[in-house]
Design an enzyme around this catalytic site. Sequence first.
Site, short mmCIF file in Angstrom:
data_model
loop_
_atom_site.label_atom_id
_atom_site.label_comp_id
_atom_site.label_asym_id
_atom_site.label_seq_id
_atom_site.Cartn_x
_atom_site.Cartn_y
_atom_site.Cartn_z
N LYS A 102 -6.63 6.02 -19.72
CA LYS A 102 -6.93 6.44 -21.11
C LYS A 102 -5.72 6.17 -22.00
O LYS A 102 -5.17 5.09 -21.98
CB LYS A 102 -7.34 7.91 -21.13
CG LYS A 102 -8.32 8.30 -20.03
CD LYS A 102 -9.64 7.60 -20.16
CE LYS A 102 -10.58 8.08 -19.07
NZ LYS A 102 -11.72 7.25 -18.87
N TYR A 141 -13.88 17.17 -16.10
CA TYR A 141 -14.57 15.88 -16.06
C TYR A 141 -15.58 15.92 -14.90
O TYR A 141 -15.25 16.40 -13.81
CB TYR A 141 -13.51 14.79 -15.88
CG TYR A 141 -14.04 13.42 -15.61
CD1 TYR A 141 -14.92 12.80 -16.50
CD2 TYR A 141 -13.67 12.72 -14.46
CE1 TYR A 141 -15.39 11.52 -16.25
CE2 TYR A 141 -14.14 11.44 -14.21
CZ TYR A 141 -15.00 10.85 -15.11
OH TYR A 141 -15.48 9.60 -14.86
N ASP A 149 -4.98 18.64 -15.26
CA ASP A 149 -5.35 17.28 -15.66
C ASP A 149 -5.02 17.17 -17.15
O ASP A 149 -5.67 17.79 -18.00
CB ASP A 149 -6.85 17.06 -15.39
CG ASP A 149 -7.31 15.66 -15.80
OD1 ASP A 149 -6.64 15.03 -16.64
OD2 ASP A 149 -8.36 15.23 -15.30
N ARG A 174 0.84 -1.21 0.00
CA ARG A 174 0.00 0.00 0.00
C ARG A 174 0.88 1.26 0.00
O ARG A 174 0.48 2.32 -0.46
CB ARG A 174 -0.96 -0.02 1.19
CG ARG A 174 -1.83 1.22 1.27
CD ARG A 174 -3.14 1.06 2.04
NE ARG A 174 -3.11 0.18 3.18
CZ ARG A 174 -2.48 0.43 4.33
NH1 ARG A 174 -1.81 1.54 4.51
NH2 ARG A 174 -2.54 -0.45 5.32
N1 PLP Z 1 -9.74 13.15 -15.94
C1 PLP Z 1 -10.37 13.04 -17.12
C2 PLP Z 1 -10.19 14.13 -18.11
C3 PLP Z 1 -11.17 11.94 -17.41
O1 PLP Z 1 -11.80 11.87 -18.59
C4 PLP Z 1 -11.31 10.92 -16.43
C5 PLP Z 1 -12.15 9.74 -16.68
O2 PLP Z 1 -12.88 9.66 -17.63
C6 PLP Z 1 -10.64 11.08 -15.21
C7 PLP Z 1 -9.86 12.18 -14.99
C8 PLP Z 1 -10.75 10.05 -14.15
O3 PLP Z 1 -9.90 8.99 -14.43
P1 PLP Z 1 -10.19 7.51 -13.93
O4 PLP Z 1 -11.35 6.98 -14.69
O5 PLP Z 1 -8.89 6.80 -14.21
O6 PLP Z 1 -10.48 7.61 -12.47
#
Ligand code: PLP
Length: 395
Positions: free
Chosen positions: A210, A113, A185, A60
């Site tokens: 992704k 998001y 992000d 962890r």
């Molecule tokens: N940031 C963006 C731009 C996303 O599109 C997503 C998920 O679709 C996330 C963060 C969250 O990532 P995760 O699905 O790996 O938790």
Amino acid sequence: MPDPSPRPKAEDICPRPASIPENIHSHAPPIYPASVYRCESTSQAERLLAGEEAGFVYSRDGHPNGAMLAEKCRELHGAERAVMCSSGMAALAAAALGVLKPGDHVVASNQLYGRSLKLLVDELTRWGVASSVVDTCDLAAVRAACTKQTKLVVVETISNPVLRVADIGALAQVAHDHGAALLVDNTFASPALCRPLELGADLVLESLTKVMNGHSDVLLGMLCGRAAWFERIPGTIGTWGLSAPPFDCWLAWRGLATLAVRFERAADNALAIAKWLTGRKEVTAVHYPGLTTHPDHALAQRQFGERFGTVVTITLGGDTPAADRFIAAARRVPFCPSLGELSTTLSHPASTSHRTLSVEARRALGIEGGTLRLSIGIESCEEIKQAIAEGLAAV
Ligand code: PLP
């Protein structure tokens, strides 16, 4: 005094089969699924747990596959530190929990998001952190939203689904003028397109789920930045249980090996597809930062260079029924509400990522019932055009 019960060596517990010579050095890294590691002495345990000696005790808090992947991500972003988390959301939670305290304030982009907005607004409010949601393409609005309490400004390099581009250098300046940090992000861009730390950002988040992993088979997140930001974050990850599993790290390490070529090919395809879709009678809007018609085209050129990402968003005339006809007919473009896969997929923001917004709020973001977000893959461009054409023919 001699130890009355000397500890057995690893080989005594798990003997190396005679068929495996001692001098093997596998080219591919091994997977370490162990949840716990042996310590040689109490003093070594203390040193390991205090971070004074390199190594691992409890997975962890860290394991070899996570460390390897973090090191690769650190290099890709030119960061001083990088840490892995169990998802992109876990990485955002780690940043929020590790950097903020009650009384602080966050400025969040209105195009984040949906779950990120939920975390930064709904969840953090419960912990005494206030937030303002603003259009971060409007620098004056960001400046006006910042207060003495603002600690974090959060934006996406390329937003979902209309692919607005954040001016990272200018936003970093605004954040720093107020003593705040800029967290970017970078999921839609990946380090193959953009390295936000070089543009002035303080922290970068990636959902490796992704394009960085690229094979739709892991859920992982990463945070990186300057070392000063990482005083609390690693401990926060271990304490809140946000750690990444070894096998997912191993898979993503493998996925990352092809990121540059996958991204180049998919981004070139995306530009060609965006141009091809422009002007088609079934399509009322094409959003892609590589098109001169996109509001952030000049900024995208300045910030990214000659490529603009792998996502193209279109709006079909005919609202949701048209989207449904497209989805039913385009059998080779599966409706999978994610992105960054090897092959072309699509998502329907109004029924997935943005379903909790009102029709008006969606419209303000450029999302209609007929809006489809295409995540362009690495197939031949001709193959992708044919697959999309099958959907368009049914609209
Ligand atoms: N940031 C963006 C731009 C996303 O599109 C997503 C998920 O679709 C996330 C963060 C969250 O990532 P995760 O699905 O790996 O938790």
